[in-house]
Scaffold this active site. Structure first.
Site, PDB file in Angstrom:
ATOM      1  N   ASP A   1     -25.927 -22.988 -10.770  1.00 41.56           N
ATOM      2  CA  ASP A   1     -24.573 -22.596 -10.374  1.00 41.56           C
ATOM      3  C   ASP A   1     -23.634 -22.613 -11.582  1.00 41.56           C
ATOM      4  OD1 ASP A   1     -21.916 -22.832  -8.654  1.00 41.56           O
ATOM      5  OD2 ASP A   1     -23.515 -22.426  -7.214  1.00 41.56           O
TER       6      ASP A   1
ATOM      7  N   PHE B   1       0.852  -1.190   0.000  1.00 46.61           N
ATOM      8  CA  PHE B   1       0.000   0.000   0.000  1.00 46.61           C
ATOM      9  C   PHE B   1       0.886   1.237   0.000  1.00 46.61           C
ATOM     10  CE2 PHE B   1      -2.153   3.448   2.254  1.00 46.61           C
ATOM     11  CZ  PHE B   1      -3.389   3.487   1.633  1.00 46.61           C
TER      12      PHE B   1
ATOM     13  N   GLU C   1     -36.643 -39.735   2.538  1.00 46.99           N
ATOM     14  CA  GLU C   1     -35.830 -38.510   2.641  1.00 46.99           C
ATOM     15  C   GLU C   1     -36.638 -37.287   2.191  1.00 46.99           C
ATOM     16  OE1 GLU C   1     -31.287 -40.194   1.896  1.00 46.99           O
ATOM     17  OE2 GLU C   1     -32.610 -39.884   0.176  1.00 46.99           O
TER      18      GLU C   1
ATOM     19  N   ASP D   1     -17.436 -10.688   4.995  1.00 46.88           N
ATOM     20  CA  ASP D   1     -17.077  -9.516   5.786  1.00 46.88           C
ATOM     21  C   ASP D   1     -18.180  -8.476   5.693  1.00 46.88           C
ATOM     22  OD1 ASP D   1     -16.527  -7.775   3.419  1.00 46.88           O
ATOM     23  OD2 ASP D   1     -14.900  -9.197   3.090  1.00 46.88           O
TER      24      ASP D   1
END
Ligand code: DGJ
Length: 730
Positions: A366, A280, A614, A534
């Site tokens: 997907d 940085f 199931e 996050d």
């Protein structure tokens, strides 16, 4: 008023419901940090800065520098800068045009505003009900200013901190370090709790003493990453879930980060959090400003649970945005573990048909539907439908899925590119590559240079074309590798140190454009599982795929660790096949469901291969999950028994409604022993005086369930689990 200025004492005090944060301007103009902790009404706490120079400085005497500034190393400050006598880990480091380093920031002014500040181009907590304090400091010599921003959401005991560096000189300066938070304590002996991991093992709880030297958690990968999460807690040595002092911190940023805790020679503790200074180097021309991302913090005097619950509420209500912040999210099925790359439209429609009968509401297609993508060697960057593979157009597929009663969602990995793609052949310069090195491939792909507008525009146009072409109501935004070969081809050599951060800014700009253009689409973030889980991403997307590890026993540690900072409503969690694809472990379907309830609950398996038995169980689960949806997603979450504990066979979680009228308890047995005794689990969040029915059967007093405990039913064999619905008897 949450922020109070005392002119006589020169103190600025932030009051939240249960906490107080105070700073004071000393006679030299240094902004001292005087207190953060349990609420104290109306007091000047400056005496805590006992290493401060003011007892030694005669009133109004001209600042002599040297001697006096040498003491800066001992005093708790709101912002610490490298170069002028503070030898601890600093938050800011500036290289001036004349080559000298350092800042000596002196108080100039402060302003209190109603409403919590927002940040241009960066995610941040929001709230008109909050308040903002902006304190401006200036270097003693150079016209370099620091503007410290404090946001307050008093109801959630949440305080945020961000800062602006402003270059008012006529020359350029270099920012070598620009951390967002500096928090000094006038005592030590904390543990640093952080969340470590790797692919398929994210955010596992770890605790280490803050010693002399540094205890650090960080990422240098360009993304927050699987390895360490940009969040932490500072806790008393003896803190438990319900006792002791705990400070919790979440960095609202998705790039490389640094969290560093240390103790100084006087046993004072300092915590700094911000953009990782590694790689940085930001140039500020005269007149320019640099804005750091924000850190959110909270304090609890009642252990980890209170800190987690405050963060959960703030993240749910004042960070996540959009329709799905509150609206019930559809129960989805994702085809990844069911088919991987091997599918066509007929297969997907057949899965959707079966899923629809079970109560599933959304089908997610997907990876593998676009470009030339039958494996992970090619296609990324080419966001147009592979009609040959599907056997029809996207519109036709979506219509067929919709006809089964399901909504339709789709996967993208917008920041990545394969060398074997039309986009790469046309624009090889779009990918990060260094001029003199062979780029490093990971999962056979490169990363697009999102710091460039042209690259973002190309991605934006391609994604919009797809989203506009069919009835799409969900997007999974994946990101499967970290950055190497960091070099942006349009930027001069001396500005290459800005690219890591400019990448994140570019990503945020793209996310803002796309999510605001499609307000009705539910966005789920993903990064090879939970590699970018996050608060930065949660600002754009209310949920994230928690981990590629769908084994429910492994998930106990992953979801438990994640819950210290992030609410259940953010954790993508699916029921997958057994034996599990990541571990080979065989687990009961009921346990897979119970663990996924403490997340967003969905399916990730080939439903066509399920037995009738199931299917009946999944149907029951979906109904049960929907019945308790509000309680699970918005209830107060408690970790009753940790899967990290070695003396219990169980992991037990609970959610309780804020009005204490109901709770749901999930107990999962993660190992088995012979000759065991019954396990009594003390519940929390109930009313001592009320009576509660457990699973529509026996009635207990609230105090009994909380202080003597709920006796778990006997269970036989590995990995059994139990769910208890606790309802007030009126
Ligand atoms: C990683 C994700 O975490 C998975 O769920 C899946 O979407 C794959 N990528 C597809 O490549």
């Amino acid at each position: 008023m949450a922020i109070i200025y005392n002119e006589q004492e020169k103190t600025y005090t932030i009051q939240t419901k249960n906490t107080t944060y105070q700073m004071a301007v000393n006679k030299l103009g240094v902004l001292l940090h005087t207190y953060y902790g349990r609420k104290i009404e109306n007091d000047n706490l400056s005496y805590t800065a006992y290493g401060d120079m003011w007892p030694y400085t005669p009133k109004n005497e001209e600042i002599k520098g040297d001697e006096v500034w040498a003491r800066i190393d001992h005093i708790p400050q709101e912002i610490s800068c490298f170069g002028c006598g503070d030898y601890r880990e600093s938050a800011i480091n500036i290289r001036h045009a004349d080559g000298t380093m350092g800042l000596q920031p002196i108080f100039v002014s402060a302003e209190i505003k109603s409403g919590k500040y927002s940040l241009e181009g960066l995610p941040a907590f929001y709230g008109d009900e909050g308040e903002t304090l902006v304190v401006t400091l200036k270097d003693r010599v150079y016209d370099v200013y620091l503007h410290l921003y404090y946001g307050v959401l008093p109801e959630y005991d949440l305080i945020t901190r961000s800062l602006v560096i402003e270059n008012k000189t006529n020359e350029k300066i270099h920012i070598e370090k620009a951390l967002s938070l500096n928090l000094d304590f006038n005592y030590g002996n904390f543990d640093l709790v952080s969340f470590e991991g790797r692919w398929a093992q994210e955010r596992r709880f770890q605790k280490a003493p803050v010693l002399h030297g540094k205890t650090q958690v960080f990422s240098t990968r360009g993304a927050s990453g699987h390895i360490m999460n940009p969040s932490c807690m500072l806790a008393n040595k003896n803190a438990t879930e319900t006792t002791g002092d705990v400070y919790a911190f979440a960095f609202v940023y998705s790039g490389s980060f640094l969290i560093s805790a240390s103790r100084n020679i006087q046993d004072n503790t300092r915590l700094v959090i911000g953009i990782n200074p590694e790689n940085f180097d930001f140039t500020l021309e005269g007149g320019e400003k640099f804005q750091t991302p924000e850190v959110a913090m909270t304090f609890s005097y009642n252990g980890f649970e209170m800190a987690s619950q405050s963060l959960h509420k703030a993240i749910r209500n004042n960070l996540c945005r959009g329709k799905y912040k509150n609206a019930r999210r559809p129960v989805l099925i994702n085809n990844w573990e069911g088919t991987y790359f091997d599918f066509n439209a007929d297969k997907l429609v057949s899965m959707a048909k079966d899923a629809s009968e079970l109560g599933v509401e959304l089908f997610v297609m997907d990876d593998g539907w676009f470009g030339k993508r039958d494996d992970d060697f090619s296609g990324l960057g080419d966001w147009f439908v592979n009609e040959k593979k599907l056997g029809c157009t996207l519109g036709e597929l979506v219509k067929r899925i919709n006809d089964t009663g399901l909504k339709f969602g789709i996967w993208f990995e917008p920041e990545a590119i394969n060398e074997d793609s039309e986009l790469y052949r046309a624009h090889p310069d779009y990918a990060f590559k260094m001029p003199n090195r062979q780029p490093t491939l990971a999962r056979h792909q490169l990363i697009l240079d999102m710091s460039r507008k042209e690259v973002r525009d190309n991605t934006y146009d391609q994604i919009c074309k797809i989203l506009d072409s069919a009835n799409i109501t969900y997007v999974k935004w994946d990101y499967n590798r970290n950055i190497t070969d960091l070099y942006s081809c349009e930027v001069p050599a001396e500005k290459q140190g800005e690219i890591y951060h400019r990448y994140v800014l570019g990503l945020y700009e793209l996310l803002e454009r796309i999510t605001s253009r499609y307000p009705d689409i539910l966005f789920e973030s993903c990064s090879g599982g939970g590699g970018r889980f996050d608060c930065g991403m949660h600002y754009y997307m209310p949920q994230a795929w928690t981990s590629d590890d769908t084994d429910p026993i492994e998930r106990l540690k992953i979801q438990h660790g994640t819950s210290f900072i992030y609410p259940v409503s953010t954790m993508g969690a699916h029921v997958s096949a057994s034996p599990n694809h990541q571990t080979g472990r065989i687990t009961p379907l009921k346990t897979r469901g119970n663990v996924a309830y403490f997340g967003t609950y969905g399916l990730e398996l080939d439903v066509n291969k399920m037995t009738d038995e199931e299917k009946t169980e999944i149907k029951r689960q979906i109904k049960e999950f929907k019945d308790h949806y509000e309680l699970i997603q918005r209830g107060e979450y408690s970790r009753l028994i940790s899967p990290y504990e070695t003396d219990s066979l169980y992991c037990v979680w609970q959610v309780a409604s804020a009005d204490k009228s109901e709770a749901l308890v999930c107990a999962v047995k993660h190992r088995t022993e012979a000759s065991t005794h019954p396990e009594f689990v003390r519940l929390r969040g109930l009313d001592e005086t009320k009576y509660y029915k457990v699973n529509d059967d026996k009635i207990y007093k609230g105090a009994t369930l909380m202080y003597n405990g709920l006796m778990l039913a006997e269970s036989w064999g590995d990995y059994e689990s139990q769910l208890y619905y606790i309802e007030e008897v009126k």
